[in-house]
Write a protein that holds these residues in place. Structure first.
Motif, PDB file in Angstrom:
ATOM      1  N   SER A  44       0.177  -0.516  -0.218  1.00  0.00           N
ATOM      2  CA  SER A  44      -0.070   0.056  -0.051  1.00  0.00           C
ATOM      3  C   SER A  44       1.155   0.721  -0.018  1.00  0.00           C
ATOM      4  CB  SER A  44      -1.284   0.079   1.340  1.00  0.00           C
ATOM      5  OG  SER A  44      -1.913   0.999   1.308  1.00  0.00           O
ATOM      6  N   LEU A  45       0.314   2.260  -0.612  1.00  0.00           N
ATOM      7  CA  LEU A  45       1.274   2.818  -0.883  1.00  0.00           C
ATOM      8  C   LEU A  45       0.427   4.242  -0.402  1.00  0.00           C
ATOM      9  CD1 LEU A  45       2.985   4.735  -3.109  1.00  0.00           C
ATOM     10  CD2 LEU A  45       1.573   5.417  -4.533  1.00  0.00           C
TER      11      LEU A  45
ATOM     12  N   ARG B 229      -3.601   5.853  -8.528  1.00  0.00           N
ATOM     13  CA  ARG B 229      -2.870   4.997  -6.675  1.00  0.00           C
ATOM     14  C   ARG B 229      -2.570   4.002  -7.431  1.00  0.00           C
ATOM     15  NH1 ARG B 229      -2.722   4.616  -1.784  1.00  0.00           N
ATOM     16  NH2 ARG B 229      -3.494   6.403  -1.214  1.00  0.00           N
ATOM     17  N   GLU B 230      -3.319   3.309  -8.154  1.00  0.00           N
ATOM     18  CA  GLU B 230      -3.186   2.481  -8.783  1.00  0.00           C
ATOM     19  C   GLU B 230      -2.084   2.129  -9.291  1.00  0.00           C
ATOM     20  OE1 GLU B 230      -6.145  -1.076 -11.649  1.00  0.00           O
ATOM     21  OE2 GLU B 230      -7.282   0.872 -10.961  1.00  0.00           O
TER      22      GLU B 230
ATOM     23  N   GLU C 186       1.046   2.406  -7.295  1.00  0.00           N
ATOM     24  CA  GLU C 186       0.941   0.910  -6.714  1.00  0.00           C
ATOM     25  C   GLU C 186       1.740  -0.375  -7.201  1.00  0.00           C
ATOM     26  OE1 GLU C 186      -2.784   0.506  -4.662  1.00  0.00           O
ATOM     27  OE2 GLU C 186      -2.225   1.783  -2.803  1.00  0.00           O
TER      28      GLU C 186
ATOM     29  N   ASN D 162       4.976  -2.229  -6.811  1.00  0.00           N
ATOM     30  CA  ASN D 162       5.123  -4.417  -6.304  1.00  0.00           C
ATOM     31  C   ASN D 162       5.904  -4.880  -7.033  1.00  0.00           C
ATOM     32  OD1 ASN D 162       2.920  -4.158  -4.731  1.00  0.00           O
ATOM     33  ND2 ASN D 162       1.640  -4.033  -5.503  1.00  0.00           N
TER      34      ASN D 162
END
Length: 93
Positions: free
Chosen positions: A2-3, A75-76, A79, A83
């Motif tokens: 999670s960012l 955000r998506e 992230e 990852n």
């Protein structure tokens, strides 16, 4: 992973982002190959320079593109980049 909205982000030092004339797009270069980026991903990753966090990236992009409500998409993407090891968080001590 999670960012955190206030954590500064930077491109991984193992990668390089550049305009690739042959593909007519930005790419991420890494020792084993290349990742082609769409315009949106490139705009987001360009701001991962160690000076911006999620909040400031969203603010800059909303102003640049006269848009609002893009935080969930940014955000998506970030992230996913985190990852995949494309970017990293800078931990301040």
């Amino acid at each position: 992973m999670s960012l955190q909205p206030d954590t500064l982000l930077e491109l991984s030092p193992l990668l390089r982002m550049q305009w690739e004339e042959a593909q007519q797009r930005y790419v991420i270069l890494y020792p084993e190959g290349m990742i082609e980026l769409n315009e949106t991903a490139a705009a987001i990753l360009e701001l991962c320079d160690g000076q911006h966090n999620l909040t400031s990236i969203v603010d800059k992009l909303e102003r640049k593109y006269d848009a609002s409500g893009i935080e969930p998409d940014v955000r998506e993407m970030l992230e996913s980049a985190l990852n995949n090891g494309w970017i990293r968080e800078i931990i301040a001590y």
